[in-house]
Write an enzyme that holds these catalytic residues in place. Sequence first.
Site, PDB file in Angstrom:
ATOM      1  N   GLU A 242       0.608   9.086  14.588  1.00 39.85           N
ATOM      2  CA  GLU A 242      -0.647   8.601  15.187  1.00 39.85           C
ATOM      3  C   GLU A 242      -0.378   7.676  16.366  1.00 39.85           C
ATOM      4  O   GLU A 242      -1.100   7.713  17.369  1.00 39.85           O
ATOM      5  CB  GLU A 242      -1.506   7.917  14.107  1.00 39.85           C
ATOM      6  CG  GLU A 242      -2.036   8.946  13.100  1.00 39.85           C
ATOM      7  CD  GLU A 242      -2.782   8.309  11.946  1.00 39.85           C
ATOM      8  OE1 GLU A 242      -2.142   7.549  11.189  1.00 39.85           O
ATOM      9  OE2 GLU A 242      -3.986   8.556  11.803  1.00 39.85           O
TER      10      GLU A 242
ATOM     11  N   GLU B 271      -0.159  12.110   4.817  1.00 35.29           N
ATOM     12  CA  GLU B 271      -1.003  11.184   4.055  1.00 35.29           C
ATOM     13  C   GLU B 271      -1.592  11.817   2.807  1.00 35.29           C
ATOM     14  O   GLU B 271      -1.774  11.142   1.789  1.00 35.29           O
ATOM     15  CB  GLU B 271      -2.137  10.648   4.945  1.00 35.29           C
ATOM     16  CG  GLU B 271      -1.722   9.602   5.973  1.00 35.29           C
ATOM     17  CD  GLU B 271      -1.190  10.181   7.277  1.00 35.29           C
ATOM     18  OE1 GLU B 271      -0.887  11.394   7.332  1.00 35.29           O
ATOM     19  OE2 GLU B 271      -1.073   9.419   8.251  1.00 35.29           O
TER      20      GLU B 271
HETATM   21  C1  3H9 Z   1       0.085   6.393   6.748  1.00 33.45           C
HETATM   22  O1  3H9 Z   1       0.830   6.419   7.683  1.00 33.45           O
HETATM   23  C2  3H9 Z   1      -1.366   6.003   6.813  1.00 33.45           C
HETATM   24  C3  3H9 Z   1      -1.916   6.017   8.202  1.00 33.45           C
HETATM   25  O2  3H9 Z   1      -2.346   7.309   8.561  1.00 33.45           O
HETATM   26  C4  3H9 Z   1      -3.137   5.145   8.347  1.00 33.45           C
HETATM   27  C5  3H9 Z   1      -2.966   3.708   8.207  1.00 33.45           C
HETATM   28  C6  3H9 Z   1      -4.211   2.922   8.584  1.00 33.45           C
HETATM   29  N1  3H9 Z   1       6.622   2.679   4.007  1.00 33.45           N
HETATM   30  O3  3H9 Z   1      12.658   8.704   1.225  1.00 33.45           O
HETATM   31  P1  3H9 Z   1      13.861   7.873   1.470  1.00 33.45           P
HETATM   32  C7  3H9 Z   1      11.325   3.677   2.197  1.00 33.45           C
HETATM   33  S1  3H9 Z   1       0.651   6.746   5.176  1.00 33.45           S
HETATM   34  C8  3H9 Z   1       7.459   1.890   3.318  1.00 33.45           C
HETATM   35  O4  3H9 Z   1      14.718   7.551   0.311  1.00 33.45           O
HETATM   36  P2  3H9 Z   1      14.861   9.940   3.220  1.00 33.45           P
HETATM   37  C9  3H9 Z   1      11.637   4.359   0.874  1.00 33.45           C
HETATM   38  O5  3H9 Z   1      10.865   3.804  -0.164  1.00 33.45           O
HETATM   39  C10 3H9 Z   1       2.402   6.978   5.384  1.00 33.45           C
HETATM   40  N2  3H9 Z   1       8.668   2.300   2.881  1.00 33.45           N
HETATM   41  O6  3H9 Z   1      14.763   8.459   2.645  1.00 33.45           O
HETATM   42  C11 3H9 Z   1      13.107   4.055   0.730  1.00 33.45           C
HETATM   43  O7  3H9 Z   1      13.237   2.709   0.310  1.00 33.45           O
HETATM   44  P3  3H9 Z   1      14.432   2.241  -0.640  1.00 33.45           P
HETATM   45  C12 3H9 Z   1       2.719   8.343   5.835  1.00 33.45           C
HETATM   46  C13 3H9 Z   1       9.039   3.560   3.171  1.00 33.45           C
HETATM   47  O8  3H9 Z   1      15.784   9.850   4.349  1.00 33.45           O
HETATM   48  C14 3H9 Z   1      13.609   4.152   2.161  1.00 33.45           C
HETATM   49  O9  3H9 Z   1      12.461   3.955   2.991  1.00 33.45           O
HETATM   50  N3  3H9 Z   1       4.135   8.519   5.830  1.00 33.45           N
HETATM   51  C15 3H9 Z   1       8.216   4.432   3.878  1.00 33.45           C
HETATM   52  O10 3H9 Z   1      15.108  10.907   2.116  1.00 33.45           O
HETATM   53  C16 3H9 Z   1      14.245   5.482   2.508  1.00 33.45           C
HETATM   54  O11 3H9 Z   1      13.342   6.521   2.156  1.00 33.45           O
HETATM   55  C17 3H9 Z   1       4.789   9.061   4.789  1.00 33.45           C
HETATM   56  O12 3H9 Z   1       4.199   9.437   3.800  1.00 33.45           O
HETATM   57  C18 3H9 Z   1       6.956   3.959   4.314  1.00 33.45           C
HETATM   58  N4  3H9 Z   1       6.108   4.729   5.024  1.00 33.45           N
HETATM   59  O13 3H9 Z   1      13.395  10.285   3.757  1.00 33.45           O
HETATM   60  C19 3H9 Z   1       6.283   9.202   4.926  1.00 33.45           C
HETATM   61  N5  3H9 Z   1       8.850   5.631   4.004  1.00 33.45           N
HETATM   62  O14 3H9 Z   1      15.661   2.529   0.127  1.00 33.45           O
HETATM   63  C20 3H9 Z   1       6.971   8.751   3.680  1.00 33.45           C
HETATM   64  C21 3H9 Z   1      10.031   5.485   3.396  1.00 33.45           C
HETATM   65  O15 3H9 Z   1      14.147   0.800  -0.877  1.00 33.45           O
HETATM   66  N6  3H9 Z   1       8.398   8.782   3.786  1.00 33.45           N
HETATM   67  N7  3H9 Z   1      10.163   4.247   2.881  1.00 33.45           N
HETATM   68  O16 3H9 Z   1      14.292   3.107  -1.868  1.00 33.45           O
HETATM   69  C22 3H9 Z   1       9.149   9.903   3.701  1.00 33.45           C
HETATM   70  O17 3H9 Z   1       8.643  11.003   3.648  1.00 33.45           O
HETATM   71  C23 3H9 Z   1      10.628   9.755   3.660  1.00 33.45           C
HETATM   72  O18 3H9 Z   1      10.913   8.445   3.227  1.00 33.45           O
HETATM   73  C24 3H9 Z   1      11.360   9.990   5.000  1.00 33.45           C
HETATM   74  C25 3H9 Z   1      12.847   9.605   4.829  1.00 33.45           C
HETATM   75  C26 3H9 Z   1      11.233  11.471   5.363  1.00 33.45           C
HETATM   76  C27 3H9 Z   1      10.776   9.146   6.089  1.00 33.45           C
END
Ligand code: 3H9
Length: 705
Positions: free
Chosen positions: A110, A130
């Site tokens: 975004e 999301e």
């Molecule tokens: C959003 O954006 C809402 C908006 O539209 C509107 C707002 C108003 N936040 O998965 P991994 C942490 S909703 C905080 O093991 P990978 C994760 O917990 C969001 N922490 O690595 C982990 O922590 P720890 C939409 C986050 O390489 C570490 O990062 N976005 C977030 O296998 C490593 O993650 C998503 O839904 C976050 N957003 O995969 C994306 N993301 O090391 C969600 C990750 O302490 N994330 N962490 O356990 C993912 O899909 C995967 O984490 C990603 C990396 C592909 C990025």
Amino acid sequence: MESTAAAPVVQTTVSDHIALVTIANPPVNALSAAVRQGLQQAITALSGNADVHAIVITGSGANFIAGADIREFGLPPQEPSLPDVCLQIEAADKLVIAAIHGATLGGGLEIALAAHYRVAVETAKLGLPEVALGLLPGAGGTQRTPRLIGAQAALDLMLSGRHAGAKEALRMGLIDHIATSNDIAAEGVAYARSLLADGAPVRRSGEQTAALADRTAQQAALDAARADVAKKKGLFSPAKIVDCVQAALDQPFAQGLATERELFVQCLNSPQRAGLVHAFFAEREVTKSPETQSSQPRPFQKVGVIGGGTMGAGIAVALLDGGLQVTMIERDDAALALGQSRVAKVYDGLIKKGRLSEEGKAAILTRFNGSTAYDALADADIVVEAVFEDMGVKKAVFAELDRVCKKGAVLATNTSYLDIDEIARSVSRPQDVVGLHFFSPANIMKLLEIVVPAQVSADVVATGFALAKKLKKVPVRAGVCDGFIGNRILAVYRQAADYMMEDGASPYEIDAMVRAFGYPMGPYEMSDLAGGDIGWATRKRRAATRDPKARYVHMADKLCERGWFGQKTGRGWYIYEAGSRTGKTDPEVEAIVAEERAKAGVTPRSFTREELERRYVAAMVNEGAKVVAEGIALRPLDVDVTLVHGYGFPRYKGGPMKYADLVGLPQILADIQAFAKEDPLFWQPAPLLVQLVAEGKNFDSLNQA
Ligand code: 3H9
């Protein structure tokens, strides 16, 4: 004096009229309040700096931005909001370019869409996931995306949550340019320079109209999406996503943003968001066990599988899909051929569906061989035993493994119930023996219980976790007990279901309640699918140790005595017409149920769906609390992940322990105490549950430790 201040999460440099704004918030540059503040300040300062002609936003580390900071959901909001930061970026009257690499997801995309131009490296992953968190893109994503790529493509991204590669993003019109090198900051600056040289105008996504010009096509896409969403019952946010895209078509941009905000807040406040965000973190937490923190896994490439039955063949496929070398052992040539054909059949199924080529299958099968001699496992790094569930048979297999396997090989059993400590004690190397409990079909089901016997060495457990990662499974560490985490809890809530059935509910009502709760099927349908004989064998094994005072429901045994084992015999709790996997209700089963009730001296009563649900859930949660208190599960979240990924508990409810937190533990305890008046032996409140209620705490408080 040395400064102890942390480096700012948003850093700005200006060189030759181009400002580079870098987000540095490891691990994934999530848009925390500090990042939002940093971005706001940077854009404000750069907008007023006459020396700056263009602004490039990029991320440091492996990703652009993975989205909003998921940890902030549910906490009091902090200024500035992400939608406001996006509006500020879009409103800038200098060119703003997003230079993107790695994960560019949710709020991250975004931000990029609010910029005026986008350049990405080829390996970037762009998406609006999301929906997987019970949300919708809430920082203008539902309004800007359709304006850039049309309703159909936008709906596809937002309803699936999938990641698109840079090439696809370029084709769709989500980005403008693909970088030629991986130095994304330099590429961003170079792209900004070329845009300036070409006199490119500020181009605001919110003002774009071309992609939505064909209103008939947009409306058709919306109608199709709405019909599709209506078919998939259960989830809250998909219908809201469709509503937002409808607003993008019907409303001016500012009004569309207001609609998006209103619906986003509804999603944010829904219990589904709480459940799904819990599931997101829980699925990551389970991968961290004491052993993975303290030890390195042993290296592995060659894996042996003992047994070519449904389970052994499924495990072999899972291992092959993980890129490993697999040797299957069976007792004779015929059994081996059958086991190998079961494996081949899985790949033939994929070919039929067009998801694999003949060559692809042949390439996979070069890593697969079989033998009737255990000596073929002499150089195996891991062996997984999946033979008949009988202690004598298992011990005989382990004696052979002890004889032939190299020193340091991991010897794993796939037993569902048996005492792994006893198996370990039967060999000369108990430190190498571990439980790897796969779920059927083993190549599909995500859960892998890693069962940790007393004498196993930490690196063997760590190897189990590494194997799970290689197989893309969700690992959960479990202690040794009858049924480990999942089957132990299942046995108890299935018992609660049987009691309700004997008291007056039909098995079909119970299945319907469980489906309405969000499971793909109910316990009796599940039993028909798995085969009633499996549970029957377990009940017979336990008969000798069963408390004679405990209530015992004979109905399932009565069906098994007739040879009605479920789908494979065409009849179980349901009747299955030839070849059909969908059962029909069976009046004869209802008659047997009535007969058994009469024998037990029960006067049947009726239950509301809510009553059925409260008993089913209370039994599950109560046993879950016992499993946690005994250390069989490390934390409540391990129970949640087990039940979600192995037993069909709806992920959007977070898992039984999270669900109990959302319902409120005092209510769950009060229910158990009320049910205990009828059957105090079965409904013994878990001491941990009693303690948490007394302390005013919830299960989640135990996840934080
Ligand atoms: C959003 O954006 C809402 C908006 O539209 C509107 C707002 C108003 N936040 O998965 P991994 C942490 S909703 C905080 O093991 P990978 C994760 O917990 C969001 N922490 O690595 C982990 O922590 P720890 C939409 C986050 O390489 C570490 O990062 N976005 C977030 O296998 C490593 O993650 C998503 O839904 C976050 N957003 O995969 C994306 N993301 O090391 C969600 C990750 O302490 N994330 N962490 O356990 C993912 O899909 C995967 O984490 C990603 C990396 C592909 C990025």
